[in-house]
Design a protein around this motif. Structure first.
Motif, PDB file in Angstrom:
ATOM      1  N   VAL A 108      -5.801   1.821  54.830  1.00 38.19           N
ATOM      2  CA  VAL A 108      -6.681   2.197  53.710  1.00 38.19           C
ATOM      3  C   VAL A 108      -5.848   2.721  52.535  1.00 38.19           C
ATOM      4  N   VAL A 109      -4.718   3.356  52.839  1.00 38.64           N
ATOM      5  CA  VAL A 109      -3.816   3.773  51.747  1.00 38.64           C
ATOM      6  C   VAL A 109      -3.302   2.508  51.041  1.00 38.64           C
ATOM      7  N   GLU A 110      -2.958   1.494  51.826  1.00 40.79           N
ATOM      8  CA  GLU A 110      -2.491   0.225  51.222  1.00 40.79           C
ATOM      9  C   GLU A 110      -3.572  -0.358  50.316  1.00 40.79           C
ATOM     10  N   PHE A 111      -4.810  -0.316  50.811  1.00 39.89           N
ATOM     11  CA  PHE A 111      -5.929  -0.817  49.996  1.00 39.89           C
ATOM     12  C   PHE A 111      -6.022  -0.031  48.682  1.00 39.89           C
ATOM     13  N   ALA A 112      -5.883   1.301  48.807  1.00 39.85           N
ATOM     14  CA  ALA A 112      -6.026   2.162  47.617  1.00 39.85           C
ATOM     15  C   ALA A 112      -4.896   1.929  46.619  1.00 39.85           C
ATOM     16  N   CYS A 113      -3.765   1.380  47.083  1.00 39.91           N
ATOM     17  CA  CYS A 113      -2.664   1.065  46.162  1.00 39.91           C
ATOM     18  C   CYS A 113      -3.071  -0.034  45.165  1.00 39.91           C
ATOM     19  N   GLY A 114      -4.142  -0.731  45.470  1.00 34.18           N
ATOM     20  CA  GLY A 114      -4.631  -1.764  44.535  1.00 34.18           C
ATOM     21  C   GLY A 114      -5.547  -1.188  43.467  1.00 34.18           C
ATOM     22  N   ILE A 115      -5.491   0.116  43.260  1.00 32.35           N
ATOM     23  CA  ILE A 115      -6.469   0.775  42.384  1.00 32.35           C
ATOM     24  C   ILE A 115      -6.462   0.269  40.933  1.00 32.35           C
ATOM     25  N   PRO A 116      -5.307  -0.150  40.384  1.00 35.60           N
ATOM     26  CA  PRO A 116      -5.399  -0.661  38.999  1.00 35.60           C
ATOM     27  C   PRO A 116      -6.374  -1.827  38.912  1.00 35.60           C
ATOM     28  N   HIS A 117      -6.378  -2.668  39.926  1.00 35.33           N
ATOM     29  CA  HIS A 117      -7.295  -3.803  39.938  1.00 35.33           C
ATOM     30  C   HIS A 117      -8.717  -3.346  40.285  1.00 35.33           C
ATOM     31  N   LEU A 118      -8.825  -2.454  41.292  1.00 33.20           N
ATOM     32  CA  LEU A 118     -10.146  -2.051  41.780  1.00 33.20           C
ATOM     33  C   LEU A 118     -10.951  -1.279  40.736  1.00 33.20           C
ATOM     34  N   LEU A 119     -10.239  -0.604  39.828  1.00 28.77           N
ATOM     35  CA  LEU A 119     -10.938   0.240  38.847  1.00 28.77           C
ATOM     36  C   LEU A 119     -11.380  -0.513  37.604  1.00 28.77           C
ATOM     37  N   LYS A 120     -11.030  -1.806  37.539  1.00 30.12           N
ATOM     38  CA  LYS A 120     -11.355  -2.549  36.321  1.00 30.12           C
ATOM     39  C   LYS A 120     -12.867  -2.582  36.109  1.00 30.12           C
ATOM     40  N   GLY A 121     -13.288  -2.297  34.884  1.00 26.24           N
ATOM     41  CA  GLY A 121     -14.715  -2.308  34.594  1.00 26.24           C
ATOM     42  C   GLY A 121     -15.171  -3.684  34.158  1.00 26.24           C
ATOM     43  N   GLU A 122     -16.383  -3.738  33.613  1.00 25.15           N
ATOM     44  CA  GLU A 122     -16.948  -5.011  33.137  1.00 25.15           C
ATOM     45  C   GLU A 122     -16.884  -5.016  31.605  1.00 25.15           C
ATOM     46  N   PHE A 123     -16.845  -6.200  31.033  1.00 20.42           N
ATOM     47  CA  PHE A 123     -16.798  -6.282  29.567  1.00 20.42           C
ATOM     48  C   PHE A 123     -17.570  -7.520  29.107  1.00 20.42           C
ATOM     49  N   THR A 124     -18.481  -7.319  28.189  1.00 19.73           N
ATOM     50  CA  THR A 124     -19.175  -8.459  27.585  1.00 19.73           C
ATOM     51  C   THR A 124     -18.918  -8.434  26.088  1.00 19.73           C
ATOM     52  N   GLU A 125     -18.196  -9.428  25.651  1.00 19.58           N
ATOM     53  CA  GLU A 125     -17.914  -9.513  24.219  1.00 19.58           C
ATOM     54  C   GLU A 125     -19.110 -10.166  23.534  1.00 19.58           C
ATOM     55  N   GLY A 126     -19.553  -9.611  22.409  1.00 20.79           N
ATOM     56  CA  GLY A 126     -20.649 -10.230  21.653  1.00 20.79           C
ATOM     57  C   GLY A 126     -21.977 -10.170  22.391  1.00 20.79           C
ATOM     58  N   ALA A 127     -22.288  -9.026  23.007  1.00 20.97           N
ATOM     59  CA  ALA A 127     -23.573  -8.891  23.706  1.00 20.97           C
ATOM     60  C   ALA A 127     -24.731  -8.898  22.711  1.00 20.97           C
ATOM     61  N   GLY A 128     -24.443  -8.647  21.449  1.00 16.28           N
ATOM     62  CA  GLY A 128     -25.396  -8.696  20.345  1.00 16.28           C
ATOM     63  C   GLY A 128     -24.577  -8.842  19.072  1.00 16.28           C
ATOM     64  N   PRO A 129     -25.234  -8.786  17.910  1.00 16.91           N
ATOM     65  CA  PRO A 129     -24.459  -8.932  16.669  1.00 16.91           C
ATOM     66  C   PRO A 129     -23.428  -7.814  16.532  1.00 16.91           C
ATOM     67  N   ASN A 130     -22.181  -8.175  16.560  1.00 18.12           N
ATOM     68  CA  ASN A 130     -21.059  -7.228  16.466  1.00 18.12           C
ATOM     69  C   ASN A 130     -21.047  -6.206  17.614  1.00 18.12           C
ATOM     70  N   ILE A 131     -21.727  -6.531  18.692  1.00 16.89           N
ATOM     71  CA  ILE A 131     -21.857  -5.544  19.782  1.00 16.89           C
ATOM     72  C   ILE A 131     -21.061  -5.991  21.011  1.00 16.89           C
ATOM     73  N   ASP A 132     -20.261  -5.074  21.513  1.00 16.11           N
ATOM     74  CA  ASP A 132     -19.583  -5.293  22.798  1.00 16.11           C
ATOM     75  C   ASP A 132     -20.130  -4.280  23.790  1.00 16.11           C
ATOM     76  N   LEU A 133     -20.242  -4.728  25.024  1.00  6.75           N
ATOM     77  CA  LEU A 133     -20.828  -3.883  26.074  1.00  6.75           C
ATOM     78  C   LEU A 133     -19.798  -3.788  27.190  1.00  6.75           C
ATOM     79  N   PHE A 134     -19.491  -2.576  27.599  1.00  2.75           N
ATOM     80  CA  PHE A 134     -18.525  -2.479  28.700  1.00  2.75           C
ATOM     81  C   PHE A 134     -18.779  -1.259  29.575  1.00  2.75           C
ATOM     82  N   SER A 135     -18.221  -1.325  30.795  1.00  4.27           N
ATOM     83  CA  SER A 135     -18.414  -0.201  31.714  1.00  4.27           C
ATOM     84  C   SER A 135     -17.066   0.335  32.176  1.00  4.27           C
ATOM     85  N   LEU A 136     -17.054   1.633  32.406  1.00  2.17           N
ATOM     86  CA  LEU A 136     -15.837   2.321  32.873  1.00  2.17           C
ATOM     87  C   LEU A 136     -16.152   2.976  34.207  1.00  2.17           C
ATOM     88  N   ARG A 137     -15.138   3.112  35.033  1.00  2.29           N
ATOM     89  CA  ARG A 137     -15.296   3.888  36.263  1.00  2.29           C
ATOM     90  C   ARG A 137     -14.447   5.132  36.122  1.00  2.29           C
TER      91      ARG A 137
END
Ligand code: NAD
Length: 498
Positions: A108-137
């Motif tokens: 599980v420590v090995e799994f947790a070493c992948g945290i840079p990848h696991l923590l990546k959020g979501e991103f939607t470019e142009g969700a509306g006019p000039n609007i970007d939508l994204f999530s952070l953990r």
């Protein structure tokens, strides 16, 4: 006498409450150390230290946090055998099994070493006019883990590795029965570069646990132990506004279909039923042969194997399993065997009177095997947590699916068969959280999640795998607009996506 205190702010501290518990050597029954029991003010001090250390740790970028865990992996590898011996000396499991305990934690420590990848959020470019939508953990802050005696290396690592990787500070309250390995793991984390105060270990009993559960600075609690305490911890943590995931006891069944490879099934049963003296939450404690002929063939092969189990001190490399954790637990397990006899089950192998030569005061007992156990018996309903296997004869497949599905616990279950249709149907219908097909102890690997259903687990998210990252972070969702000079005027209607 060796004294075990607490680990706060990167160093060992003596306990100041005046209360302590005995840490036994299960091989001899002797007290080998005294462990301090923390009072509320000591727990509060640990939380304050963690709270101070957490923001700077959260600001370390995920890749660097992962590097600390990588270094920790390296340090544990270097003293693997020493740690395994220490673990065996307090728990009583064999050296080989202690190595397995540490290894499953490291995964599980090995799994947790992948945290840079696991923590990546979501991103939607142009969700509306000039609007970007994204999530952070983002990390929660200070979180706590309360762990049981039976995996003193693995379960603390299951808890702290993902929590730390996500940027939290952590307070560990390990089992008071075998606290030395968790204490050493904490030291190794600091040696690996974890800033002092980010992980603290508080030893103790209910007073320490209650202090964690009621302190508003603790944001989340992960618990593993018996179901009654799991339920209490879950309810108390929730009532105090905390996120909680609490894993409890089990009564895992193994279904043996008439077409199963009987030799393979018997090998699997003997290891999963009696390994670690049955003190595993994923131990098989109920065997369910389907049909009379299957039961008769199974028992003919199984009885001599149980009679010939090799019991020995944890230092004996030939032993199949060692002593139980304490004299009190040994007495409890034996009293369940007495109860089974009274309830009318047929005791085919009786290990109650086993004595280990040279270790007469150790917590040893032999393997026990019951036949003709029925679902109304307490030895079927309750978790015994010892080397005691119950055979419940099912008349057909439908009954074999019903038994584990209707049991109040739902941690693990297995089916042994050569029939793919039956296996697939079983996987789909059985009401249990972790299922094995021709695999007796289906503990998922670190990148999947671990968790039981019904009274084996309280809370929504499982341990390790992607759920661990969800549990130890909270999601922030951002709607960002960069209007580049476009002026829309005041808007009084709720924004919608037309
Ligand atoms: P336990 O419930 O006695 O103790 C677990 C933790 O709770 C320990 O840290 C202990 O100090 C603390 N505790 C004990 N009594 C308490 C109380 N009254 N109030 C607050 N805290 C208290 O469990 P155990 O005997 O150490 O471990 C064995 C149990 O753990 C078995 O039931 C086993 O099935 C279960 N277990 C479950 C899993 C799982 O993932 N589902 C894994 C391992 C073990």
């Amino acid at each position: 006498m060796r004294e075990i205190g607490h680990f706060i702010g990167g160093k060992q501290l003596q306990g100041t409450s005046g209360r302590h518990g005995d840490v036994f050597d299960p091989n001899t029954g002797e007290v080998q150390a005294k462990v301090a029991f923390a009072k509320r003010s000591e727990v509060e001090h640990a939380i304050a230290v963690a709270e101070t250390a957490q923001p700077a740790w959260a600001a370390v970028n995920p890749q660097r946090r992962a590097r600390v865990l990588m270094k920790f992996l390296d340090l544990v590898q270097k003293e693997f055998d020493t740690l395994a011996r220490l673990l065996s000396s307090e728990h009583g499991k064999t050296f080989a099994d202690s190595k397995g305990d540490i290894q499953r934690g490291l995964e599980v420590v090995e799994f947790a070493c992948g945290i840079p990848h696991l923590l990546k959020g979501e991103f939607t470019e142009g969700a509306g006019p000039n609007i970007d939508l994204f999530s952070l953990r983002q990390p929660l802050g200070v979180v706590a883990g309360i762990t049981p005696f039976n995996f003193p290396a693995m379960i603390p690592m299951w808890k702290f590795a993902p929590a730390l990787a996500c940027g939290n500070a952590f307070i560990l309250k390990p089992s008071e029965r075998d606290p030395s390995v968790p204490m050493r793991l904490a030291e190794l984390l600091v040696e690996a570069g974890l800033p002092a105060g980010v992980l603290n270990v508080i030893n103790g009993d209910k007073e320490a646990v209650d202090s964690l559960l009621t302190d508003p600075r603790i944001q989340a609690v992960g618990f593993v132990g018996s179901s009654a305490i799991a339920e209490y911890v879950y309810a108390t943590a929730a009532a105090n506004g905390k996120r909680a995931q609490c894993f409890g006891g089990a009564k895992n069944q193994m279904i043996i279909m008439p077409d199963a490879d009987m030799d393979q099934a018997v090998d699997a049963l003997i290891g999963a039923g009696y390994g670690s003296a049955g003190e595993r939450c994923m131990a098989v404690s109920v065997a369910v042969p389907v049909g009379k002929k299957t039961a008769d063939v199974l028992l003919e092969k199984l009885v001599p194997r149980v009679e010939n189990l090799k019991i020995g001190p944890s230092t004996d490399p030939q032993a199949d399993f060692g002593p139980l954790i304490t004299r009190a637990h040994l007495d409890k397990v034996k009293s369940y065997v007495d109860l089974g006899v009274k309830e009318g089950a047929k005791l085919l192998v009786d290990g109650r009177n086993f004595k280990m030569q040279g270790y007469e005061n150790g917590n040893f007992m032999g393997g026990c095997l019951f036949d003709h156990v029925t679902p109304d018996m307490r030895i079927y309903k309750e978790e015994i947590f010892g080397p005691v296997l119950a055979v419940v004869r099912a008349k057909d497949y439908a009954e074999a699916v019903r038994l584990p599905s209707e049991h109040e616990y739902g941690n693990g279950v297995a089916i042994f068969t050569r029939d793919g249709d039956a296996a697939r149907d079983f996987v789909n219908r059985v009401e249990v959280g972790m299922v094995g097909v021709n695999f007796a102890i289906p503990v998922p690997l670190s990148y999947y999640t671990f968790g039981g259903w019904k009274r084996s687990g309280f809370g929504d998210l499982n341990q390790h795998g992607p759920d661990a990252v969800r549990f130890y972070t909270r999601t922030k969702t951002v709607t960002a607009r960069w209007p580049s000079g476009v002026k829309e005027g005041a808007e009084f209607v709720i924004p919608t996506m037309k």
